[in-house]
Design a protein around this motif. Structure first.
Motif, mmCIF file in Angstrom:
data_model
loop_
_atom_site.group_PDB
_atom_site.id
_atom_site.type_symbol
_atom_site.label_atom_id
_atom_site.label_comp_id
_atom_site.label_asym_id
_atom_site.label_seq_id
_atom_site.Cartn_x
_atom_site.Cartn_y
_atom_site.Cartn_z
ATOM 1 N N THR A 102 0.838 -1.197 0.000
ATOM 2 C CA THR A 102 0.000 0.000 0.000
ATOM 3 C C THR A 102 0.870 1.243 0.000
ATOM 4 O O THR A 102 1.644 1.476 0.926
ATOM 5 C CB THR A 102 -0.908 0.003 1.248
ATOM 6 O OG1 THR A 102 -1.572 -1.248 1.293
ATOM 7 C CG2 THR A 102 -1.929 1.109 1.180
ATOM 8 N N SER A 125 3.112 -2.379 3.977
ATOM 9 C CA SER A 125 2.921 -0.924 3.932
ATOM 10 C C SER A 125 4.198 -0.278 3.404
ATOM 11 O O SER A 125 5.298 -0.604 3.857
ATOM 12 C CB SER A 125 2.620 -0.401 5.344
ATOM 13 O OG SER A 125 2.856 0.987 5.397
ATOM 14 N N ARG A 147 3.943 -3.412 10.093
ATOM 15 C CA ARG A 147 3.050 -2.736 9.149
ATOM 16 C C ARG A 147 2.371 -1.525 9.788
ATOM 17 O O ARG A 147 2.289 -0.452 9.197
ATOM 18 C CB ARG A 147 2.015 -3.751 8.655
ATOM 19 C CG ARG A 147 1.357 -3.358 7.371
ATOM 20 C CD ARG A 147 0.708 -4.540 6.721
ATOM 21 N NE ARG A 147 -0.241 -5.201 7.589
ATOM 22 C CZ ARG A 147 -0.679 -6.446 7.386
ATOM 23 N NH1 ARG A 147 -0.239 -7.157 6.368
ATOM 24 N NH2 ARG A 147 -1.551 -6.978 8.209
ATOM 25 N N ARG A 148 1.907 -1.700 11.024
ATOM 26 C CA ARG A 148 1.223 -0.583 11.699
ATOM 27 C C ARG A 148 2.178 0.590 11.949
ATOM 28 O O ARG A 148 1.802 1.751 11.825
ATOM 29 C CB ARG A 148 0.609 -1.057 13.015
ATOM 30 C CG ARG A 148 -0.626 -1.887 12.787
ATOM 31 C CD ARG A 148 -1.290 -2.304 14.075
ATOM 32 N NE ARG A 148 -2.604 -2.845 13.748
ATOM 33 C CZ ARG A 148 -3.740 -2.447 14.291
ATOM 34 N NH1 ARG A 148 -3.745 -1.532 15.231
ATOM 35 N NH2 ARG A 148 -4.888 -2.953 13.896
ATOM 36 N N LYS A 174 4.090 7.537 8.249
ATOM 37 C CA LYS A 174 3.656 8.468 7.202
ATOM 38 C C LYS A 174 2.861 9.639 7.789
ATOM 39 O O LYS A 174 3.127 10.812 7.509
ATOM 40 C CB LYS A 174 2.815 7.693 6.175
ATOM 41 C CG LYS A 174 2.054 8.547 5.210
ATOM 42 C CD LYS A 174 2.991 9.305 4.292
ATOM 43 C CE LYS A 174 2.224 10.354 3.533
ATOM 44 N NZ LYS A 174 2.846 10.747 2.308
ATOM 45 N N VAL A 231 -3.689 3.766 10.399
ATOM 46 C CA VAL A 231 -3.096 2.587 11.026
ATOM 47 C C VAL A 231 -4.143 1.475 11.116
ATOM 48 O O VAL A 231 -5.276 1.710 11.522
ATOM 49 C CB VAL A 231 -2.605 2.943 12.442
ATOM 50 C CG1 VAL A 231 -1.985 1.718 13.100
ATOM 51 C CG2 VAL A 231 -1.613 4.079 12.372
ATOM 52 N N GLU A 287 2.629 2.498 8.756
ATOM 53 C CA GLU A 287 1.459 3.338 8.444
ATOM 54 C C GLU A 287 1.472 4.614 9.283
ATOM 55 O O GLU A 287 1.156 5.709 8.797
ATOM 56 C CB GLU A 287 0.164 2.542 8.693
ATOM 57 C CG GLU A 287 -0.070 1.445 7.658
ATOM 58 C CD GLU A 287 -1.177 0.458 8.031
ATOM 59 O OE1 GLU A 287 -1.639 -0.254 7.129
ATOM 60 O OE2 GLU A 287 -1.568 0.370 9.220
ATOM 61 N N THR A 344 -1.820 6.800 1.350
ATOM 62 C CA THR A 344 -1.741 7.129 2.779
ATOM 63 C C THR A 344 -2.977 6.590 3.480
ATOM 64 O O THR A 344 -4.093 7.027 3.200
ATOM 65 C CB THR A 344 -1.650 8.654 2.952
ATOM 66 O OG1 THR A 344 -0.475 9.082 2.271
ATOM 67 C CG2 THR A 344 -1.562 9.044 4.408
ATOM 68 N N PRO A 383 4.746 3.548 2.515
ATOM 69 C CA PRO A 383 4.271 4.911 2.273
ATOM 70 C C PRO A 383 5.201 5.715 1.376
ATOM 71 O O PRO A 383 6.401 5.427 1.313
ATOM 72 C CB PRO A 383 4.220 5.527 3.677
ATOM 73 C CG PRO A 383 5.126 4.689 4.507
ATOM 74 C CD PRO A 383 5.096 3.313 3.927
ATOM 75 N N THR A 427 -5.091 -0.296 8.423
ATOM 76 C CA THR A 427 -5.681 -0.543 7.100
ATOM 77 C C THR A 427 -5.066 -1.783 6.447
ATOM 78 O O THR A 427 -5.760 -2.571 5.805
ATOM 79 C CB THR A 427 -5.497 0.684 6.183
ATOM 80 O OG1 THR A 427 -6.084 1.800 6.829
ATOM 81 C CG2 THR A 427 -6.158 0.473 4.828
#
Ligand code: UGA
Length: 434
Positions: free
Chosen positions: A119, A148, A200-201, A207, A125, A204, A122, A150, A127
């Motif tokens: 991903t 993730s 991953r979180r 960003k 957190v 996120e 943007t 960004p 997603t």
């Protein structure tokens, strides 16, 4: 590597063209068939310096193609990037994730062999977890990892930001995905880009935290600028004086009419809402958002004050409408609030911008547009500089003075020097300089 970008907007197009330039085989997908048709015929739907030639070169050399057919592009890809829009949802300010989730459903239906789904949009957190859940539910047997990744591209400087990044953040716990992402970014290794692997979180959140911090830095210097005006100090010297401290750094300390654009306003709002929902409010970010909102109309009051307290019946020339130079983007541009407030106060406005006038006509229909800076200011009672395009930095000041009915210049980007302007007989005001 075979790379597929889902979404051929700003991020998808710039990232796709740069990946292709590194030698990857890139397919950019979009549901908008008119956009894909235009791209295939060589027309670039956005203004970004250098992008047209980069796209043309990589299309010509067979590494970059555009299609509305997601299926084939996903089936053969090693990495599929989701780069669709996440606009602020109407009403509550949360990011609208419907395009991201739709992309996830479309992608999973076509996956063939291990594929990384990264991903770039943007997204709040968590997603990535939801994207993974949607995909897993649709096809439990599919072999994929949701990552993730960004983007930190600035409009107007996106290609160099992509090719010479300060860092590349990759959020994943999956070792196969790490290796694929390392290969995708390997061509940048000559420049030794710092690859930062996180959960991953965390990725996120990095960003949003980055954009919120930059928005805070700008808003801080904008408030210091107001104080400079009140105490008779100079904000550019204050910015230099604090920015030379390495702990602070000199970037994003240019005082001005407030930040705008497609990212800072939307992302600060979305972060603020997420934090409130989770009972971990970000009071600093909340204040930044409201200070910045108020600042735009305060700039109109500054113009009115410079015009002697009233602008009813006066003609105000505005140079620069885009939210910053080197873009045609009008999203959340300070010019919108400033011009609207001047119209509300009874002024007539004539504006010029090198690239954004077509976009501006849609959001500011009630003003006149001029083909160049000098015809814009001809006969005006005041000149306001709202965006610091290079073309406005070295105007022929004798011509400016002769063109204006009154020698009033309000420079909201501090591109001229007060002492010089006053010596030339202008009634000059800028930001944070008494
Ligand atoms: C911003 C970030 O800089 C990028 O790193 C990020 O990837 C991007 O958002 C995004 O999230 O996609 P961008 O919105 O293109 O990039 O533009 P900036 O150059 O950051 O400027 C944003 C606004 O802040 C503009 O209105 C600009 O005039 C204003 N600004 C910037 C200032 O008023 N003062 C400064 O010192 C710097």
């Amino acid at each position: 590597m075979r790379v597929t970008m889902i979404g051929s907007g700003y991020v998808g197009l710039v990232s796709g063209a740069c990946f292709a330039d590194f030698g990857h085989a890139v397919t950019c997908v979009d549901t908008d068939s008119a956009k894909i048709e235009a791209l295939n015929s060589g027309a670039i739907p956005i203004f970004e310096p250098g992008l047209d030639s980069l796209v043309a070169k990589n299309m010509r050399e067979g590494r970059l193609s555009f299609t509305t057919e997601l299926a084939g592009a996903v089936r053969t890809a090693d990495a599929v990037f989701i780069a669709v829009g996440t606009p602020a949802r109407r009403g509550d300010g949360h990011a609208d994730l419907s395009y991201v989730y739709q992309a996830a459903r479309d992608i999973v239906a076509e996956l063939d062999g291990f594929t990384v789904v990264a991903t770039k949009s943007t997204v709040p957190v968590g997603t990535g977890d939801e994207v993974e859940r949607i995909m897993r539910e649709a096809r439990p047997e599919a072999d994929f990892a949701v990552v993730s990744n960004p983007e930190f591209l600035r409009e107007g400087a996106a290609i160099s930001d992509f090719k010479r990044p300060d860092r590349i953040v990759i959020g994943t716990g999956d070792d196969r995905a790490k290796r694929v992402m390392e290969d995708v970014y390997r061509p940048l290794y000559l420049n030794a880009p710092p690859l930062l692997f996180t959960s991953r979180r965390t990725s996120e959140l990095i960003k949003y935290a980055a954009n919120a911090y930059l928005a805070t830095k700008i808003t801080f210097i904008n408030e210091i600028a107001d104080l400079c005006e009140a105490v008779g100090a100079n904000v550019q010297e204050v910015a230099r004086g604090i920015g030379l401290d390495n702990r602070i750094g000199s970037k994003f300390l240019h005082a001005g009419p407030g930040y705008g654009g497609s990212c800072f306003p939307k992302d600060t709002l979305a972060l603020m809402k997420t934090a409130q929902d989770l009972a971990a409010p970000l009071r600093i970010v909340e204040t930044v958002v409201s200070v910045n909102d108020n600042r735009k109309r305060a700039m109109a009051r500054k113009v009115i004050a410079a015009c002697g307290g009233a602008v009813r019946g006066k003609r105000i020339a505005v140079l620069g409408l885009a939210f910053k130079p080197n873009t045609d983007d009008m999203r959340e541009a300070p010019s919108i609030a400033i011009v609207t407030a001047l119209l509300d106060a009874g002024a007539s406005v004539v504006a010029h911008d090198p690239e954004s006038m077509a976009a501006a006509r849609a959001v500011l229909p009630g003003i006149a547009y001029a083909d160049d800076a000098y015809s814009c200011l001809d006969g005006a009672d005041a000149l306001v500089i709202v965006t610091e395009w290079d073309a406005f930095r070295a105007l022929d000041l004798d011509r400016v003075k002769a063109g204006l009915r009154e020698p009033v210049v309000i420079d909201l980007r501090n591109i001229y020097r007060s002492d010089d302007m006053r010596r030339r007989g202008f009634r000059y005001s800028n930001v944070g300089n008494a």
